[in-house]
Design an enzyme around this catalytic site. Structure first.
Site, PDB file in Angstrom:
ATOM      1  N   SER A  36       2.377  22.563 -26.506  1.00 51.49           N
ATOM      2  CA  SER A  36       2.285  23.417 -25.329  1.00 51.49           C
ATOM      3  C   SER A  36       2.873  22.719 -24.109  1.00 51.49           C
ATOM      4  O   SER A  36       2.962  21.491 -24.064  1.00 51.49           O
ATOM      5  CB  SER A  36       0.817  23.781 -25.033  1.00 51.49           C
ATOM      6  OG  SER A  36       0.251  24.511 -26.101  1.00 51.49           O
ATOM      7  N   SER A  81       3.146  27.162 -29.763  1.00 49.95           N
ATOM      8  CA  SER A  81       3.206  26.551 -28.434  1.00 49.95           C
ATOM      9  C   SER A  81       2.636  27.492 -27.382  1.00 49.95           C
ATOM     10  O   SER A  81       2.908  28.684 -27.376  1.00 49.95           O
ATOM     11  CB  SER A  81       4.664  26.216 -28.085  1.00 49.95           C
ATOM     12  OG  SER A  81       4.736  25.388 -26.954  1.00 49.95           O
ATOM     13  N   ASP A 138       3.079  28.083 -23.748  1.00 51.06           N
ATOM     14  CA  ASP A 138       3.962  27.746 -22.626  1.00 51.06           C
ATOM     15  C   ASP A 138       3.715  28.736 -21.494  1.00 51.06           C
ATOM     16  O   ASP A 138       4.111  29.905 -21.567  1.00 51.06           O
ATOM     17  CB  ASP A 138       5.424  27.788 -23.080  1.00 51.06           C
ATOM     18  CG  ASP A 138       5.675  26.857 -24.252  1.00 51.06           C
ATOM     19  OD1 ASP A 138       5.362  25.663 -24.125  1.00 51.06           O
ATOM     20  OD2 ASP A 138       6.164  27.329 -25.290  1.00 51.06           O
TER      21      ASP A 138
END
Length: 364
Positions: free
Chosen positions: A241, A279, A281
């Site tokens: 992340s 992830s 983000d």
């Protein structure tokens, strides 16, 4: 060669070593704290053999954020994460609390800390709701994340530690136990200062890097040269992340702040990040412009007045976000140091001398 001495730690920034990051000049400190009034605090918990975690607090201004909210927006690059407070920011277009970054299983502690801090501030004696904005990355490779070692009091300590001026990067605060592109990640920051002909505004970025991809620095495929990139050894190494905080003193309202937040993902992409399936983000963007502060209480039917930039004036700010995000991510890698953590796991620091040699050859 210029060094920034922070609490006994000397950090040399890659731009000072000859690595180019775009065309716009940086702010004086090349940090998110170049945005006037903004303050940042860390709490680092590096204890024993297994605890490698912490908290980073970002305050758009040093006053009462609940009473003087700031316009804000959030953009989700990939949503495999736990960002608390996102829907109210998207609905109302403002932030009313310190922004907290920590590890995945300490988000609850982050919320509790922000709520307790906000309730205790003078002027907030009657409030019964606080939208705590708390982001995270998973530092469980190096940190005993299941132990949930961060407390709400430690979150408050990070808030109370917040200050202007140079901020520490690398293995500090929420970046203590993070891993980026297979190397030690951490906290990184950068800024850009627009020329007076474009408004003279400042854009600052702070990142918490814990993601993967094919690392590129100034266009050089560093990840391939170092043999660390997705699909080579383990696909899961591309997961992770990245929390990105974008601040500006430009008078920009929430719609165009969201457009600025979108451009931060372009900066991440320039480093080789791929926003993989696993992830989280997230980009949180806000303006510190005093003329855009949003009072908590206003008389009914009172028309709001504000001066703000239009669409045609956003392009230079977009470029500033892209450049500062790219540099902040690389700064986090250059500042981070090799760490041994949970179960004796070791994550090496980026081999800077090799990288510098390749980048300098690639740019001549």
């Amino acid at each position: 060669m210029t060094f920034i001495s922070l609490g006994g730690i000397s950090q040399t920034r890659p731009s000072e070593l000859g690595i180019p990051f775009g065309v716009l000049p940086t702010g004086q400190l090349n940090s998110i704290t170049d945005v006037k009034g903004l303050i940042v605090g860390h709490f680092t918990k590096n204890e024993g053999e297994h605890i490698r975690t912490g908290v980073t607090a970002i305050l758009p201004h040093g006053g009462n954020l609940f009473q003087e909210k700031v316009p804000a927006a959030i953009f989700v690059g990939n949503g495999f994460g736990k960002l608390a407070g996102v829907t109210q920011v998207q609905e109302l277009g403002n932030i009313e609390s310190p922004i907290i970054l920590t590890n995945t299983l300490s988000v609850a502690a982050g919320i509790e800390g922000v709520v307790n801090y906000s309730l205790s501030q003078p002027g907030n004696e009657q409030i019964q709701s606080v939208n705590a904005v708390v982001g995270e990355t998973n530092d469980g490779y190096l940190n005993d994340i299941r132990g949930m070692h961060i407390t709400s009091d430690e979150v408050i300590e990070a808030i109370q530690n917040a200050k202007s001026g140079p901020i520490e990067e690398g293995n500090v605060g929420a970046g203590t136990g993070t891993v980026c592109f297979g190397w030690k990640g951490g906290i990184g920051s950068s800024s850009r200062k627009l020329p007076e002909s474009l408004g003279g505004y400042t854009v600052g970025v702070l990142v918490q890097t814990n993601f993967g991809g094919n690392l590129q620095i100034a266009g050089v495929p560093v990840g391939e040269k170092l043999g660390k990139y997705p699909f080579k050894d383990a696909l899961e190494k591309s997961d992770g992340s990245c929390m990105i905080i974008v601040a500006t003193d430009a008078p920009v309202l929430e719609r165009n702040l969201e457009r600025m937040a979108q451009r931060a993902m372009m900066g991440l992409a320039k480093t080789g990040g791929i926003a993989s399936n696993g992830s989280g983000d997230y980009v949180i963007a806000f303006s510190t412009a005093e003329g855009l502060r949003i009072p908590h209480s206003v008389p009914a039917q009172l028309l709001q007045k504000a001066e703000f930039l239009g669409n045609d004036d956003m392009t230079s700010l977009f470029l500033a976000v892209i450049e500062a995000t790219e540099e902040a991510i690389i700064n986090s890698l250059f500042a981070a140091e090799t760490m041994v953590g949970k179960d004796g796991r070791k994550v090496e620091a980026l081999p800077k001398e090799k990288v510098l040699d390749w980048v300098k050859k690639g740019n001549h």
